[in-house]
Design a protein around this motif. Structure first.
Motif, short mmCIF file in Angstrom:
data_model
loop_
_atom_site.label_atom_id
_atom_site.label_comp_id
_atom_site.label_asym_id
_atom_site.label_seq_id
_atom_site.Cartn_x
_atom_site.Cartn_y
_atom_site.Cartn_z
N ARG A 35 0.83 -1.20 0.00
CA ARG A 35 0.00 0.00 0.00
C ARG A 35 0.88 1.26 0.00
O ARG A 35 0.67 2.19 -0.78
CB ARG A 35 -0.93 0.00 1.22
CG ARG A 35 -1.97 1.09 1.20
CD ARG A 35 -2.72 1.18 2.52
NE ARG A 35 -1.83 1.29 3.65
CZ ARG A 35 -1.15 2.39 3.96
NH1 ARG A 35 -1.28 3.47 3.25
NH2 ARG A 35 -0.35 2.40 5.00
N ALA A 36 1.89 1.26 0.87
CA ALA A 36 2.76 2.43 0.96
C ALA A 36 3.50 2.65 -0.36
O ALA A 36 3.66 3.77 -0.83
CB ALA A 36 3.76 2.27 2.10
N LEU A 37 3.92 1.55 -0.97
CA LEU A 37 4.63 1.64 -2.25
C LEU A 37 3.71 2.26 -3.31
O LEU A 37 4.14 3.12 -4.09
CB LEU A 37 5.03 0.22 -2.67
CG LEU A 37 6.17 0.05 -3.63
CD1 LEU A 37 7.40 0.78 -3.16
CD2 LEU A 37 6.48 -1.44 -3.77
N GLY A 38 2.46 1.84 -3.32
CA GLY A 38 1.48 2.42 -4.24
C GLY A 38 1.35 3.92 -3.99
O GLY A 38 1.39 4.73 -4.92
N ASP A 39 1.24 4.30 -2.71
CA ASP A 39 1.09 5.73 -2.38
C ASP A 39 2.31 6.51 -2.83
O ASP A 39 2.20 7.62 -3.35
CB ASP A 39 0.93 5.92 -0.85
CG ASP A 39 -0.43 5.44 -0.38
OD1 ASP A 39 -1.28 5.14 -1.24
OD2 ASP A 39 -0.63 5.34 0.84
N ILE A 40 3.48 5.92 -2.61
CA ILE A 40 4.71 6.63 -2.97
C ILE A 40 4.80 6.76 -4.50
O ILE A 40 5.06 7.84 -5.03
CB ILE A 40 5.95 5.90 -2.40
CG1 ILE A 40 6.01 6.10 -0.88
CG2 ILE A 40 7.23 6.38 -3.06
CD1 ILE A 40 7.15 5.39 -0.19
N LEU A 41 4.52 5.66 -5.20
CA LEU A 41 4.62 5.71 -6.66
C LEU A 41 3.61 6.69 -7.25
O LEU A 41 3.85 7.33 -8.27
CB LEU A 41 4.42 4.31 -7.25
CG LEU A 41 5.62 3.38 -7.04
CD1 LEU A 41 5.25 1.95 -7.40
CD2 LEU A 41 6.81 3.83 -7.89
N LEU A 42 2.48 6.81 -6.57
CA LEU A 42 1.47 7.76 -7.02
C LEU A 42 2.01 9.19 -7.03
O LEU A 42 1.69 9.97 -7.91
CB LEU A 42 0.29 7.69 -6.05
CG LEU A 42 -1.04 7.57 -6.71
CD1 LEU A 42 -1.68 6.28 -6.24
CD2 LEU A 42 -1.94 8.68 -6.34
N SER A 43 2.82 9.49 -6.04
CA SER A 43 3.38 10.84 -5.99
C SER A 43 4.26 11.11 -7.19
O SER A 43 4.48 12.25 -7.57
CB SER A 43 4.26 11.04 -4.75
OG SER A 43 3.61 10.57 -3.63
N PHE A 44 4.81 10.04 -7.76
CA PHE A 44 5.69 10.25 -8.91
C PHE A 44 4.93 10.17 -10.20
O PHE A 44 5.51 9.96 -11.25
CB PHE A 44 6.81 9.21 -8.93
CG PHE A 44 7.73 9.40 -7.79
CD1 PHE A 44 8.55 10.49 -7.76
CD2 PHE A 44 7.73 8.52 -6.73
CE1 PHE A 44 9.38 10.70 -6.69
CE2 PHE A 44 8.56 8.73 -5.67
CZ PHE A 44 9.39 9.82 -5.64
N ASN A 45 3.65 10.26 -10.07
CA ASN A 45 2.85 10.23 -11.24
C ASN A 45 3.02 9.01 -12.06
O ASN A 45 3.07 9.08 -13.27
CB ASN A 45 3.25 11.36 -12.16
CG ASN A 45 2.54 11.19 -13.43
OD1 ASN A 45 1.52 10.54 -13.43
ND2 ASN A 45 3.04 11.74 -14.46
N THR A 46 3.15 7.95 -11.37
CA THR A 46 3.07 6.79 -12.19
C THR A 46 1.60 6.44 -12.27
O THR A 46 1.23 5.62 -13.06
CB THR A 46 3.96 5.72 -11.62
OG1 THR A 46 3.96 5.90 -10.28
CG2 THR A 46 5.34 5.86 -12.10
N GLY A 47 0.76 7.12 -11.54
CA GLY A 47 -0.67 6.78 -11.61
C GLY A 47 -1.45 7.86 -12.30
O GLY A 47 -1.32 9.02 -11.97
N LYS A 48 -2.28 7.48 -13.28
CA LYS A 48 -2.98 8.54 -13.98
C LYS A 48 -4.28 8.93 -13.28
O LYS A 48 -4.88 9.93 -13.61
CB LYS A 48 -3.22 8.17 -15.43
CG LYS A 48 -3.96 6.91 -15.68
CD LYS A 48 -3.96 6.61 -17.18
CE LYS A 48 -4.53 5.25 -17.45
NZ LYS A 48 -4.11 4.63 -18.65
N ASN A 49 -4.71 8.12 -12.32
CA ASN A 49 -5.96 8.46 -11.66
C ASN A 49 -5.85 9.55 -10.62
O ASN A 49 -6.81 10.18 -10.28
CB ASN A 49 -6.54 7.22 -10.97
CG ASN A 49 -7.20 6.34 -11.98
OD1 ASN A 49 -7.52 6.80 -13.07
ND2 ASN A 49 -7.38 5.08 -11.64
N SER A 50 -4.65 9.71 -10.09
CA SER A 50 -4.52 10.70 -9.04
C SER A 50 -4.35 12.03 -9.71
O SER A 50 -3.43 12.22 -10.46
CB SER A 50 -3.30 10.40 -8.21
OG SER A 50 -2.18 10.62 -9.00
N PHE A 51 -5.25 12.94 -9.48
CA PHE A 51 -5.22 14.13 -10.32
C PHE A 51 -3.94 14.95 -10.24
O PHE A 51 -3.47 15.42 -11.25
CB PHE A 51 -6.46 15.00 -10.05
CG PHE A 51 -6.26 15.90 -8.90
CD1 PHE A 51 -6.70 15.55 -7.65
CD2 PHE A 51 -5.59 17.10 -9.06
CE1 PHE A 51 -6.48 16.38 -6.58
CE2 PHE A 51 -5.38 17.92 -7.99
CZ PHE A 51 -5.82 17.56 -6.75
#
Ligand SMILES: Nc1nc2c(ncn2[C@@H]2O[C@H](COP(=O)(O)OP(=O)(O)OP(=O)(O)O)[C@@H](O)[C@H]2O)c(=O)[nH]1
Ligand SMILES: [Mg+2]
Length: 495
Positions: free
Chosen positions: A309-325
C-alpha cells in the motif's frame, strides 16, 4: 479556487521558478542530474548514499556500470552543493562511523544534499571535439514520510479526516487507534475553540501514528509525516491538529473546533508540504525508492500488505498513476525511478533473484492498483554495503549455503544471543523461486502465515570490517548490485 486549480497553479509556480531560460541555459553548459533518494525510515537511505558516493569516487568493483568499467570516467569529486539553505549530506562522518567503529550511521531525520561532479569521456564523436564530458550529480536524501504527505495537497480537511478514520477503524490498525478515536468522538466540531482538548487529541493521534510505526508488524507510515518527526515545528499549531469524526458536508462555524482544525490543516499544507514540494520534489530528475522488503516478509502478512500500500502511495506521488489528479503535474521531470530492496546481503546470492522477483511483483501490483503510466520503473535487489560473505557447509550429500558476518550485539537466533564481536556462519534459508504462495497469503483476507518463509533466519549484522587506517581511496566498500543501480540511474547521461 478548486483543489485542482490550486495544485496546478502550485506546479506552474514551481516550474516557473526553476524552469526559467537561465536555468535551462545553465543546464546546457553544466548538465546536472538531481537524484532523489527516499524510503521510509530505516530503509537504508543514508547507507545507500554513503556507499554510492564512495564507490563513485573510489570504487573498483563496478562491472555493470558501463562508463566506469570501460574506463571512460576520469575523475569524480565532491563540489559545493547548489542550495545553501539545505543541510549537507554528512558523507565523511557516515563513512568514518562505518570504517572506524564498524557502526551503521545514525538515523537522519531531515533532508540533506551533496553534489558530485563526474568527468568522463563521451562516446559521441561530436562531443569529443569539444571538451571532456562533465556531469553534476546532486544527491538529495529525504524521508519517504514527506512523500506520503503530497497527496494531502489535493485534499481538504474533511477528506483527510475521512481517510484517516477509515484506516484507523480497519484491522489491524484498529488495535492501536482506540484511545484517539474515543477522544475524537468526544469533540463537538461546532463547539467554541479551546486549545487543551485539541492538544490532547493531537497528542493521542500522534501516539497512534507512532505506535503504528513501531509496531512489530512493521506498518509503514500514514500522513501527516511531520507528526512523527516534527523537528523545529514541535508544539506549533501547524502540527497540532487531528482528524475529526463525522464532519462530512459540515460548514465550520467561525472560531469553532472544526474551523481551527481546518485552518491548521491548511497551514500544514502551506507551511510544510508546499515548500518541500516546490523547493525539492518538483526539481528532481531521477528517484531511488528504497524498501526493506525482507523486514516486511519477516514480519508477516500484514506488513507486506502495508508495504504494498505504501509503495502504491509513494509511486502515485511520482505520477506513475494517472488516476490521481495532481500526479500528472508532479512528474514532469522524473523519468526514471528505481525501487531497490536493500540489505540483500542478509540472503545467499541464490536468493537475490527471488527477492528481486518478489519486489517486482509488489511493484507491478502497486502499479496496477494505481493504474500506472509515466516514468520508467526498474526494480533491484541489492545491498549498498555488503556486511556478509558466503560459504558452503557440507553435511554428507547435503550442501548448505551460508552467510558469514558479525551479528550485532543482542541479535538472537534460536537459543543463541550474539555478542557483536564474533564472526558467525548462519544458514539464512532461501526465498522461494516461485512467489505465488507468498502472494496467495498476501491476498487472503485473514491472518495467515507465510509457510514458505518459516525457515528463514534474519539476523542483523554489523558493517563489514574495512581497513580503517588505509587512505580513503584504498577503502573498498563491498556491495551487491550497486553498479547496476548506477547504470540505470545515470548510465544514459554519461554516454
Ligand atoms: N546489511 C546491510 N544492512 C543495511 C544496509 N543498508 C542499511 N542497512 C541497515 O539498515 C539500517 C538503516 O539504514 P540507514 O541508511 O540509516 O537508513 P535510513 O533510511 O537513512 O534511515 P533514517 O535516517 O532513520 O530514515 C542500518 O542501520 C543498517 O542496520 C545494507 O546495505 N546492508
Ligand atoms: Mg538516514
Amino acid at each position: 479556487m478548486s483543489e485542482y486549480s490550486a495544485v496546478s497553479r502550485l506546479a506552474e509556480e514551481a516550474y516557473g521558478v526553476f524552469d526559467t531560460a537561465t536555468s535551462r541555459a545553465k543546464e546546457i553548459f553544466q548538465p546536472t542530474v538531481r537524484l532523489g533518494v527516499t524510503g521510509l525510515s530505516r530503509a537504508g537511505k543514508t547507507v545507500f548514499i554513503t556507499s554510492l558516493i564512495h564507490n563513485l569516487i573510489h570504487g573498483k568493483r563496478l562491472p555493470f556500470f558501463n562508463a566506469k568499467y570501460s574506463g571512460r570516467i576520469s575523475k569524480v569529486y565532491l563540489q559545493p552543493q547548489p542550495d545553501d539553505d539545505v543541510p549537507r549530506f554528512a558523507y565523511e562522518g557516515h563513512l568514518k562511523s562505518l570504517t572506524d567503529e564498524r557502526l551503521w550511521p545514525e538515523s537522519t531525520r531531515s533532508i540533506s544534499q551533496l553534489r558530485l561532479t563526474i568527468e568522463y569521456e563521451t562516446t559521441n564523436s561530436w562531443g569529443k571535439m569539444f571538451s571532456p564530458g562533465k556531469l553534476n550529480l546532486d544527491i538529495i536524501d529525504y524521508p519517504g514520510e514527506w512523500l506520503l504527505d503530497l497527496p494531502l495537497l489535493s485534499q481538504d480537511f474533511a477528506t483527510f479526516s475521512k481517510n484517516a478514520v477509515e484506516m484507523a477503524k480497519s484491522y489491524p490498525r484498529s488495535e492501536l487507534s482506540g484511545k484517539w478515536l474515543d477522544l475524537a468522538g468526544q469533540i463537538d466540531p461546532d463547539a467554541d475553540f479551546e486549545d487543551p482538548p485539541i492538544i490532547e487529541l493531537a497528542e493521542a493521534f500522534s501516539t497512534y501514528l507512532k505506535d503504528c510505526k513501531h509496531d512489530k508488524r512493521a506498518f509503514s507510515t500514514l500522513p501527516p509525516g511531520r507528526f512523527l518527526l516534527p523537528g523545529d515545528l514541535e508544539g506549533s499549531p501547524a502540527v497540532t491538529f487531528a482528524p475529526l469524526l463525522n464532519i462530512e458536508g459540515m460548514t465550520a462555524k467561525p472560531n469553532s473546533m472544526l474551523a481551527i482544525m481546518e485552518r491548521r490543516f491548511e497551514s500544514y499544507k502551506s507551511k510544510v508540504i508546499r515548500p518541500f514540494y516546490q523547493n525539492h520534489f518538483a526539481r528532481l530528475d531521477r528517484q531511488v525508492i528504497l524498501i526493506d522488503a525482507l523486514q516486511a516478509l519477516n514480519a508477516g502478512r500484514e506488513a507486506v500488505v502495508d508495504l504494498e500500500r505504501a509503495l502504491g502511495d509513494i509511486l502515485l506521488s511520482f505520477n506513475t498513476g494517472k488516476n490521481s489528479f495532481p500526479s500528472n503535474l508532479f512528474t514532469r521531470r522524473i523519468d526514471k525511478i528505481l525501487v531497490a530492496a536493500t540489505k540483500a546481503d542478509h540472503l545467499h546470492h541464490e536468493s537475490h533473484d527471488h527477492l528481486q522477483a518478489i519486489v517486482q511483483r509488489l511493484v507491478n501490483r502497486a502499479l496496477v492498483k494505481i493504474d500506472a503510466t509515466g516514468a520508467e520503473v526498474d526494480v533491484l535487489a541489492m545491498a549498498a554495503i555488503r556486511a556478509t560473505k558466503e560459504a558452503t557447509h557440507k553435511d554428507g550429500d547435503d550442501e548448505f549455503q551460508l552467510i558469514v558476518g558479525t551479528p550485532r550485539e543482542g541479535e538472537q537466533l534460536g537459543d543463541e544471543t550474539f555478542d557483536g564481536k564474533t564472526q558467525k556462519a548462519i544458514f539464512p534459508g532461501d526465498l522461494p523461486e516461485n512467489s505465488d504462495s507468498i502472494f496467495k497469503v498476501v491476498d487472503s483476507d485473514h491472518e495467515e502465515e507465510f509457510d514458505d518463509l518459516k525457515h528463514l533466519n534474519f539476523v542483523r549484522f554489523r558493517p563489514p570490517a574495512l581497513n580503517a587506517n588505509a587512505p580513503k581511496n584504498e577503502i573498498d566498500i563491498p556491495h551487491i548490485r550497486l553498479d547496476r543501480a548506477l547504470e540505470f540511474l545515470i548510465g544514459d547521461r554519461l554516454l
